[in-house]
Design an enzyme around this catalytic site. Sequence first.
Site, short mmCIF file in Angstrom:
data_model
loop_
_atom_site.label_atom_id
_atom_site.label_comp_id
_atom_site.label_asym_id
_atom_site.label_seq_id
_atom_site.Cartn_x
_atom_site.Cartn_y
_atom_site.Cartn_z
N CYS A 1 0.71 -1.55 0.35
CA CYS A 1 -0.49 -0.20 0.10
C CYS A 1 1.13 1.23 0.12
O CYS A 1 0.29 2.65 -0.45
CB CYS A 1 -1.17 -0.05 1.20
N CYS B 1 -0.79 -5.23 7.21
CA CYS B 1 -0.31 -3.81 8.11
C CYS B 1 0.52 -4.80 9.22
O CYS B 1 1.91 -4.19 9.60
CB CYS B 1 -1.99 -3.29 8.88
S1 FES Z 1 -3.17 -0.56 4.27
FE1 FES Z 1 -0.80 -0.67 4.74
S2 FES Z 1 -0.35 -0.92 6.08
FE2 FES Z 1 -2.12 -0.64 6.23
#
Ligand code: FES
Lengths: 137, 223
Positions: free
Chosen positions: A37, A107
Amino acid sequence: MAYSDKVVDHYNNPRNVGTLDKSSEEVGTGLVGAPECGDVMRLQIRVNPETQVIEEAKFKTFGCGSAIASSSLATEWVKGKTVSEALEIKNTDIVKELALPPVKIHCSVLAEDAIRAAIGDWKKKNGVAETEAVAAH
Amino acid sequence: MNCTSCQKPMQGSLLVCAACGAVQGDGAAAIDYFQALGVERKFGLNAGDLEREFHRLSRRLHPDRFVRATAEEQQNSLRATALLNDAWRTLRDPVERVEYLLKIEGHAVGEEHAGKGKSAERQPPPDLLEEVFELNMQLEELRMSQKMGETAEASVVADLTAAATRFEAMLQTVDERLAVEGAKWDSGESRAQAASRMIELLDRRRYVRNLVRDVRETLKTAA
Ligand code: FES
Ligand SMILES: [Zn+2]
């Protein structure tokens, strides 16, 4: 997305946000990113040179709520542990504790990566050999 | 694949038969976005052709054309239209197209490779990471002072603007390299290597993209 109560709690009252002196011999700094992300996280530890116990931990995360909660939890967990104990923390433990859904697993991986990177940095500074830490991952 | 209605072999989009005009039924659920739009499975698609094809198929599949048709045909047209729209939204964007194509070719992209591989191998170049982190710190400070109603320091705004411009150029370079690797893949030689390079480029791109987005957003309110 619905966050669990624990995530919300860490998100609203993150523990140990902040910075340690990067140049100190006792401080290890881990700066990592989540390629999934593009979020980034910095986790720092201050290790007692005699006992190898992590006495202080700070983090700063630019990312989603789960990443903030994961790193906040990680700093709580590493505090009071020895360096080798801290290396045993797995992202799956974080997933369980925070009840993270599958799309938020990375995450927690980010937080585990940050712990490892911080410890790795401390080891390098202090001339401690990287042994099982690397192999176990 | 043959038409479910006239049994002739399908040509072009697998959503609708070119020979008899029948919108395909259930089976169409399994087709990919390239098949939906009736284009080759490759990275280098001509944007104009793609758009023309989309509009042509949209008209063809439009539910308005099926108001007097059977309930099943109406159902098919709705389903096909939804799939066509998804396909168009994904394939029209070159970066999303890359992610999608790699995925249906069986590569783990983005979320799917979470936690796989050694953490060190998943990390971007350290310089990039440092810079992204530092710029985020500056951004946060700027936002904080905005909240307190202070006017942002001109030098900070200038720094961030320069960073955004630099990162936008970086984004463009990454996209150009994606296109180069995509063309290699399309040509059929060393596909595995091209794919892994594209995955790496996509991973790096996310950091750069986030930063550009966040800086631009914050500066908008600072101006
Ligand atoms: S969405 Fe990537 S670290 Fe949480
Ligand atoms: Zn037909």
